[in-house]
Design an enzyme around this catalytic site. Sequence first.
Site, PDB file in Angstrom:
ATOM      1  N   ASN A 135       0.824  -1.214   0.000  1.00  0.00           N
ATOM      2  CA  ASN A 135       0.000   0.000   0.000  1.00  0.00           C
ATOM      3  C   ASN A 135       0.856   1.261   0.000  1.00  0.00           C
ATOM      4  O   ASN A 135       1.930   1.312   0.607  1.00  0.00           O
ATOM      5  CB  ASN A 135      -1.013  -0.002   1.142  1.00  0.00           C
ATOM      6  CG  ASN A 135      -0.421  -0.258   2.512  1.00  0.00           C
ATOM      7  OD1 ASN A 135       0.589  -0.916   2.646  1.00  0.00           O
ATOM      8  ND2 ASN A 135      -1.075   0.262   3.530  1.00  0.00           N
TER       9      ASN A 135
ATOM     10  N   GLU B 250       0.379   5.282   0.597  1.00  0.00           N
ATOM     11  CA  GLU B 250      -0.535   6.327   1.083  1.00  0.00           C
ATOM     12  C   GLU B 250      -0.086   7.707   0.610  1.00  0.00           C
ATOM     13  O   GLU B 250       0.919   7.861  -0.090  1.00  0.00           O
ATOM     14  CB  GLU B 250      -0.625   6.239   2.607  1.00  0.00           C
ATOM     15  CG  GLU B 250      -1.212   4.890   3.037  1.00  0.00           C
ATOM     16  CD  GLU B 250      -1.438   4.753   4.531  1.00  0.00           C
ATOM     17  OE1 GLU B 250      -0.905   5.574   5.312  1.00  0.00           O
ATOM     18  OE2 GLU B 250      -2.152   3.810   4.914  1.00  0.00           O
TER      19      GLU B 250
ATOM     20  N   CYS C  44      -4.209   0.739  -2.370  1.00  0.00           N
ATOM     21  CA  CYS C  44      -4.087  -0.533  -1.654  1.00  0.00           C
ATOM     22  C   CYS C  44      -3.031  -1.433  -2.295  1.00  0.00           C
ATOM     23  O   CYS C  44      -2.742  -1.324  -3.501  1.00  0.00           O
ATOM     24  CB  CYS C  44      -5.415  -1.277  -1.662  1.00  0.00           C
ATOM     25  SG  CYS C  44      -6.683  -0.551  -0.637  1.00  0.00           S
TER      26      CYS C  44
ATOM     27  N   GLU D  76      -3.184  -4.581  -3.115  1.00  0.00           N
ATOM     28  CA  GLU D  76      -3.665  -5.441  -4.200  1.00  0.00           C
ATOM     29  C   GLU D  76      -3.794  -4.648  -5.502  1.00  0.00           C
ATOM     30  O   GLU D  76      -3.504  -5.159  -6.591  1.00  0.00           O
ATOM     31  CB  GLU D  76      -5.043  -6.030  -3.858  1.00  0.00           C
ATOM     32  CG  GLU D  76      -5.089  -6.806  -2.547  1.00  0.00           C
ATOM     33  CD  GLU D  76      -5.495  -5.934  -1.366  1.00  0.00           C
ATOM     34  OE1 GLU D  76      -4.915  -4.845  -1.204  1.00  0.00           O
ATOM     35  OE2 GLU D  76      -6.385  -6.352  -0.611  1.00  0.00           O
TER      36      GLU D  76
ATOM     37  N   CYS E 235     -10.323  -5.042   0.137  1.00  0.00           N
ATOM     38  CA  CYS E 235     -11.421  -4.061   0.167  1.00  0.00           C
ATOM     39  C   CYS E 235     -12.242  -4.191  -1.125  1.00  0.00           C
ATOM     40  O   CYS E 235     -11.843  -4.856  -2.079  1.00  0.00           O
ATOM     41  CB  CYS E 235     -10.875  -2.645   0.329  1.00  0.00           C
ATOM     42  SG  CYS E 235     -10.283  -1.888  -1.199  1.00  0.00           S
TER      43      CYS E 235
ATOM     44  N   CYS F 243     -10.509  -3.197  -4.422  1.00  0.00           N
ATOM     45  CA  CYS F 243      -9.495  -4.171  -4.835  1.00  0.00           C
ATOM     46  C   CYS F 243     -10.133  -5.423  -5.417  1.00  0.00           C
ATOM     47  O   CYS F 243      -9.590  -6.020  -6.344  1.00  0.00           O
ATOM     48  CB  CYS F 243      -8.588  -4.515  -3.662  1.00  0.00           C
ATOM     49  SG  CYS F 243      -7.461  -3.171  -3.248  1.00  0.00           S
TER      50      CYS F 243
END
Length: 136
Positions: free
Chosen positions: A44, A46, A55, A57, A89, A92
């Site tokens: 991930n 940010e 994310c 994935e 999530c 993803c």
Amino acid sequence: MITDDDALIAAAREAATRSYSPYSRFPVGAALRFADGRVVTGTNVENASYGLALCAETVAAARAMADGLRGGLEAVAVTGPGAQPITPCGRCRQVLNELAALGGTDPLILCVGESEVRRMRLSALLPEAFGPASLD
Ligand code: THU
């Protein structure tokens, strides 16, 4: 016994060591295994504008597609820092579905926690998915 799945989980954990997650302090790793044996990882990433976080994935799927991979997605390992197995999530799931649909596979998703691995198919995580064929 070391299985292919263990190696995929190890690759995801290794990717998580490069997580850029200073805001959530929640490092996630993802590893995608393809039919030809290739493994593509992501972590991930940010942003100071919090909502722009990417994310693990999604980063891995984008990396794979940028490398020219289309379909053949067989398995995905996702690791988080918590005790509980981490599940992808919603966004993803959709991003993984696009890549999987290109090769007509239903990848096994390994959701990894401290001492538990939950295994499920992408189709179980994202039933009735909207995908490339939905535009036909
Ligand atoms: N995160 C992922 O990388 N994958 C998921 O499937 C769930 C959440 C990241 C996003 C954010 O950087 C951090 O975990 C906390 O939500």
